[in-house]
Design an enzyme around this catalytic site. Structure first.
Site, PDB file in Angstrom:
ATOM      1  N   ARG A   2       0.608  15.103  13.040  1.00  0.00           N
ATOM      2  CA  ARG A   2       1.178  14.655  11.610  1.00  0.00           C
ATOM      3  C   ARG A   2       1.383  15.758  10.856  1.00  0.00           C
ATOM      4  O   ARG A   2       0.608  15.917   9.712  1.00  0.00           O
ATOM      5  CB  ARG A   2       0.479  13.454  10.830  1.00  0.00           C
TER       6      ARG A   2
ATOM      7  N   CYS B 261      -4.554  12.802  12.786  1.00  0.00           N
ATOM      8  CA  CYS B 261      -5.230  11.897  12.687  1.00  0.00           C
ATOM      9  C   CYS B 261      -5.215  11.140  14.245  1.00  0.00           C
ATOM     10  O   CYS B 261      -4.605  11.767  15.053  1.00  0.00           O
ATOM     11  CB  CYS B 261      -4.774  10.954  11.602  1.00  0.00           C
TER      12      CYS B 261
ATOM     13  N   LYS C  37       0.917  -1.240   0.077  1.00  0.00           N
ATOM     14  CA  LYS C  37       0.112   0.171   0.016  1.00  0.00           C
ATOM     15  C   LYS C  37       0.892   1.079  -0.235  1.00  0.00           C
ATOM     16  O   LYS C  37       0.698   2.079  -0.715  1.00  0.00           O
ATOM     17  CB  LYS C  37      -0.920   0.145   1.273  1.00  0.00           C
ATOM     18  N   ASN C  38       2.100   1.188   0.945  1.00  0.00           N
ATOM     19  CA  ASN C  38       2.622   2.536   0.967  1.00  0.00           C
ATOM     20  C   ASN C  38       3.584   2.800   0.128  1.00  0.00           C
ATOM     21  O   ASN C  38       4.195   3.959  -0.011  1.00  0.00           O
ATOM     22  CB  ASN C  38       3.480   2.593   2.271  1.00  0.00           C
TER      23      ASN C  38
ATOM     24  N   ASP D  45       4.755   0.852  11.987  1.00  0.00           N
ATOM     25  CA  ASP D  45       3.795   0.350  11.351  1.00  0.00           C
ATOM     26  C   ASP D  45       3.809  -1.139  11.721  1.00  0.00           C
ATOM     27  O   ASP D  45       2.609  -2.062  11.704  1.00  0.00           O
ATOM     28  CB  ASP D  45       3.786   0.604   9.857  1.00  0.00           C
TER      29      ASP D  45
ATOM     30  N   ARG E 247      -8.706  -0.147   4.756  1.00  0.00           N
ATOM     31  CA  ARG E 247      -7.810   0.549   4.122  1.00  0.00           C
ATOM     32  C   ARG E 247      -6.311  -0.086   3.757  1.00  0.00           C
ATOM     33  O   ARG E 247      -5.746   0.439   2.803  1.00  0.00           O
ATOM     34  CB  ARG E 247      -7.537   2.063   5.310  1.00  0.00           C
TER      35      ARG E 247
HETATM   36  C1  UD1 Z   1       4.613   7.121   6.397  1.00  0.00           C
HETATM   37  C2  UD1 Z   1       3.637   5.910   6.273  1.00  0.00           C
HETATM   38  C3  UD1 Z   1       3.100   5.321   7.593  1.00  0.00           C
HETATM   39  C4  UD1 Z   1       4.186   5.223   8.503  1.00  0.00           C
HETATM   40  C5  UD1 Z   1       5.131   6.515   8.502  1.00  0.00           C
HETATM   41  C6  UD1 Z   1       6.314   6.148   9.369  1.00  0.00           C
HETATM   42  C7  UD1 Z   1       2.564   6.299   4.034  1.00  0.00           C
HETATM   43  C8  UD1 Z   1       1.496   6.425   3.066  1.00  0.00           C
HETATM   44  N1  UD1 Z   1       2.460   6.122   5.413  1.00  0.00           N
HETATM   45  O1  UD1 Z   1       3.658   8.168   6.933  1.00  0.00           O
HETATM   46  O2  UD1 Z   1       2.501   4.284   7.262  1.00  0.00           O
HETATM   47  O3  UD1 Z   1       3.701   5.120   9.575  1.00  0.00           O
HETATM   48  O4  UD1 Z   1       5.628   6.685   7.093  1.00  0.00           O
HETATM   49  O5  UD1 Z   1       7.162   5.063   8.916  1.00  0.00           O
HETATM   50  O6  UD1 Z   1       3.778   5.738   3.703  1.00  0.00           O
HETATM   51  N2  UD1 Z   1       6.591  14.955  10.521  1.00  0.00           N
HETATM   52  C9  UD1 Z   1       6.668  16.288  10.744  1.00  0.00           C
HETATM   53  N3  UD1 Z   1       6.456  17.263   9.600  1.00  0.00           N
HETATM   54  C10 UD1 Z   1       6.563  16.756   8.254  1.00  0.00           C
HETATM   55  C11 UD1 Z   1       6.631  15.410   8.073  1.00  0.00           C
HETATM   56  C12 UD1 Z   1       6.616  14.519   9.334  1.00  0.00           C
HETATM   57  O7  UD1 Z   1       6.664  16.808  11.938  1.00  0.00           O
HETATM   58  O8  UD1 Z   1       6.452  17.575   7.475  1.00  0.00           O
HETATM   59  C13 UD1 Z   1       6.483  14.067  11.503  1.00  0.00           C
HETATM   60  C14 UD1 Z   1       5.233  13.193  11.705  1.00  0.00           C
HETATM   61  O9  UD1 Z   1       4.179  14.067  12.495  1.00  0.00           O
HETATM   62  C15 UD1 Z   1       5.576  12.010  12.476  1.00  0.00           C
HETATM   63  C16 UD1 Z   1       7.173  11.814  11.686  1.00  0.00           C
HETATM   64  O10 UD1 Z   1       7.429  13.078  11.396  1.00  0.00           O
HETATM   65  O11 UD1 Z   1       5.501  12.207  13.842  1.00  0.00           O
HETATM   66  C17 UD1 Z   1       7.261  10.845  10.686  1.00  0.00           C
HETATM   67  O12 UD1 Z   1       6.443  11.162   9.501  1.00  0.00           O
HETATM   68  P1  UD1 Z   1       6.516  10.578   8.247  1.00  0.00           P
HETATM   69  O13 UD1 Z   1       7.740   9.920   8.069  1.00  0.00           O
HETATM   70  O14 UD1 Z   1       6.330  11.926   7.410  1.00  0.00           O
HETATM   71  O15 UD1 Z   1       5.393   9.754   8.002  1.00  0.00           O
HETATM   72  P2  UD1 Z   1       4.328   9.771   6.853  1.00  0.00           P
HETATM   73  O16 UD1 Z   1       4.930   9.992   5.746  1.00  0.00           O
HETATM   74  O17 UD1 Z   1       3.119  10.682   7.140  1.00  0.00           O
END
Ligand code: UD1
Length: 418
Positions: free
Chosen positions: A121, A116, A22-23, A305, A397
């Site tokens: 996030r 969420c 999925k990811n 995850d 999902r």
């Molecule tokens: C992706 C995955 C999710 C997984 C996560 C971490 C997808 C669709 N989802 O989510 O399943 O749990 O990686 O491996 O691939 N953050 C900030 N600012 C930003 C971006 C992130 O503060 O601009 C923080 C987030 O709140 C979180 C952390 O960084 O605490 C990690 O987030 P991130 O690696 O971006 O996860 P996702 O891409 O949302």
């Protein structure tokens, strides 16, 4: 709303085929908007998030459909720059269209995803990186409105944290930017490698993907291609745990073992046997399992995850262990639900202390997010008696045909309408 009814206590035995990731599929489907020719993407799992993405691609002016054989074919023939809130709120990954839209159209209007269940996030690192490439943003009525009338240019970007989505958005924006972009402290997840390989198949020039420094040399256009999405390492990891928690034996087809190193290392420390035999991975638990300490980290560390699933396994293992969540600030919503099943878990900040118990007992529990739902199903498989997991729309999902796959290896699980 659907729920699962599970009669637990049966060791699983049999073979499960792991679906496409999925990811990895989500960013690849959205990256298809960067190509001006049709792209064909195979091994895309049948999931609600994928349907949502296909719907989003339609709203963005693409021809996007799943063919009878399962491939998704996308042609960004009449690209439009707006991703509305109604869609983005149901799937945060929609924000990954920001980079491609800016790169192709020089403008984008994408609803700001709200918080969420697992935390706030934010997407600040996505925006900061895109600003370095020449984009300007404002927030208007809940939408991120971005523009770069002179196009995007290459930039040197140092991420504060190796954000997965941020790295993906920046790579996608950089492939059509003018000049070289270097992303330092980039996320190294296998799904990022898959995205980069898809983009390279379309003609992008990317190197270093899978390491913490990714280099992208912009090209004027991307062409079409055919691409197969990698198997889902989190789905595979979940079924490895299913073998352990039922003290059973499962053979996994298409199991991306190399991408699961941190998970298999921990499961082996706990006492499971996991090995590649021919083209399957065999996972079994014959003797007792022991709790261990786990900390979730960016890849190649233990994935957040898989945190809820390994917690479920520890609840019925011997001794005590800690689980520290290093990525999200609020990812323990499954703890009170596991406790309703008789688990012994105490929380102190970002650490959960799990003391294994002899047995769990069935109860009505509530799924709060995707991986939390998976952990409750796993616990249900271990319970002597009946467990009812409500709100399994979260599971739909991210897990393709979970109840069918589990039932085929001996689980007693059925889907019911509430
Ligand atoms: C992706 C995955 C999710 C997984 C996560 C971490 C997808 C669709 N989802 O989510 O399943 O749990 O990686 O491996 O691939 N953050 C900030 N600012 C930003 C971006 C992130 O503060 O601009 C923080 C987030 O709140 C979180 C952390 O960084 O605490 C990690 O987030 P991130 O690696 O971006 O996860 P996702 O891409 O949302």
């Amino acid at each position: 709303m659907d729920r699962f009814v599970i009669e637990g206590g049966r060791p699983l035995d049999g073979r499960i085929a792991v679906s496409g990731s999925k990811n990895a599929a989500l960013p690849i489907l959205l990256a298809a908007t960067l190509a001006d020719e049709p792209v064909r993407i195979g091994n895309v799992p049948c999931l609600r998030d994928i349907d949502t993405t296909i719907q989003l691609l339609g709203l963005l002016g693409c021809r996007a459909e799943r063919e009878a054989g399962g491939d998704v074919v996308i042609h960004a023939c009449d690209l439009r720059p707006e991703a509305p809130y109604d869609l983005v709120r149901t799937m945060r990954a929609s924000v990954l269209c920001l980079g491609p839209l800016l790169a192709r159209l020089g403008t984008a209007r994408v609803a700001l995803p709200g918080g969420c269940a697992i935390g706030a996030r934010p997407v600040d690192m996505h925006l900061k990186g895109l600003e370095k490439m020449g984009a300007r943003f404002s927030l208007e009525h809940g939408d991120i409105v971005g523009s770069c009338p002179d196009g995007l240019h290459g930039a040197h970007i140092l991420l504060d944290f190796p954000t997965v989505g941020g790295t993906e958005n920046l790579i996608m924006a950089a492939v059509l930017a003018d000049g070289e972009t270097v992303i330092e402290n980039a996320a190294r997840e296998p799904e990022i490698v898959d995205l980069a390989e898809f983009l390279r198949a379309c003609g992008a020039r990317i190197s270093g993907h899978g390491s913490s420094v990714v280099r992208i040399e912009g090209v004027p256009r991307l062409a079409g291609c055919c691409y197969q999405v990698m198997p889902d390492r989190i789905e595979a990891g979940t079924y490895l745990v299913a073998a352990g928690i039922t003290r059973g034996r499962l053979e996994l087809e298409h199991c991306p073992l190399a991408a699961l190193d941190a998970v298999t290392a921990k499961l082996r420390e706990m006492g499971m046997r996991i090995e590649a035999r021919g083209d399957v991975v065999v996972a079994e638990a014959t003797g007792p399992l022991m709790c261990q300490d786990v900390t979730t980290q960016p890849y190649p560390g233990f994935p957040t995850d898989m945190q809820a699933q390994i917690m479920a396994l520890m609840t019925v293992s011997q001794g005590a262990g800690t689980i520290t969540e290093g990525i999200f600030e609020n990812r323990f919503m499954h703890v009170p639900e596991l406790c309703r099943l008789g688990a012994h878990i105490t929380l102190a900040g970002q650490t959960a202390v799990v003391r294994g118990v002899q047995r769990l007992t069935g109860a009505l529990v509530m799924a709060s997010d995707l991986r939390a739902s998976a952990c409750l199903v796993l616990a249900g498989l271990a319970v002597q008696g009946t467990t009812v997991v409500r709100r399994i729309y979260h599971l739909d999902r991210g897990y393709e045909a979970m109840e069918r796959k589990l039932a085929a290896v001996g689980a007693c699980i059925r889907r019911e309408k509430e």
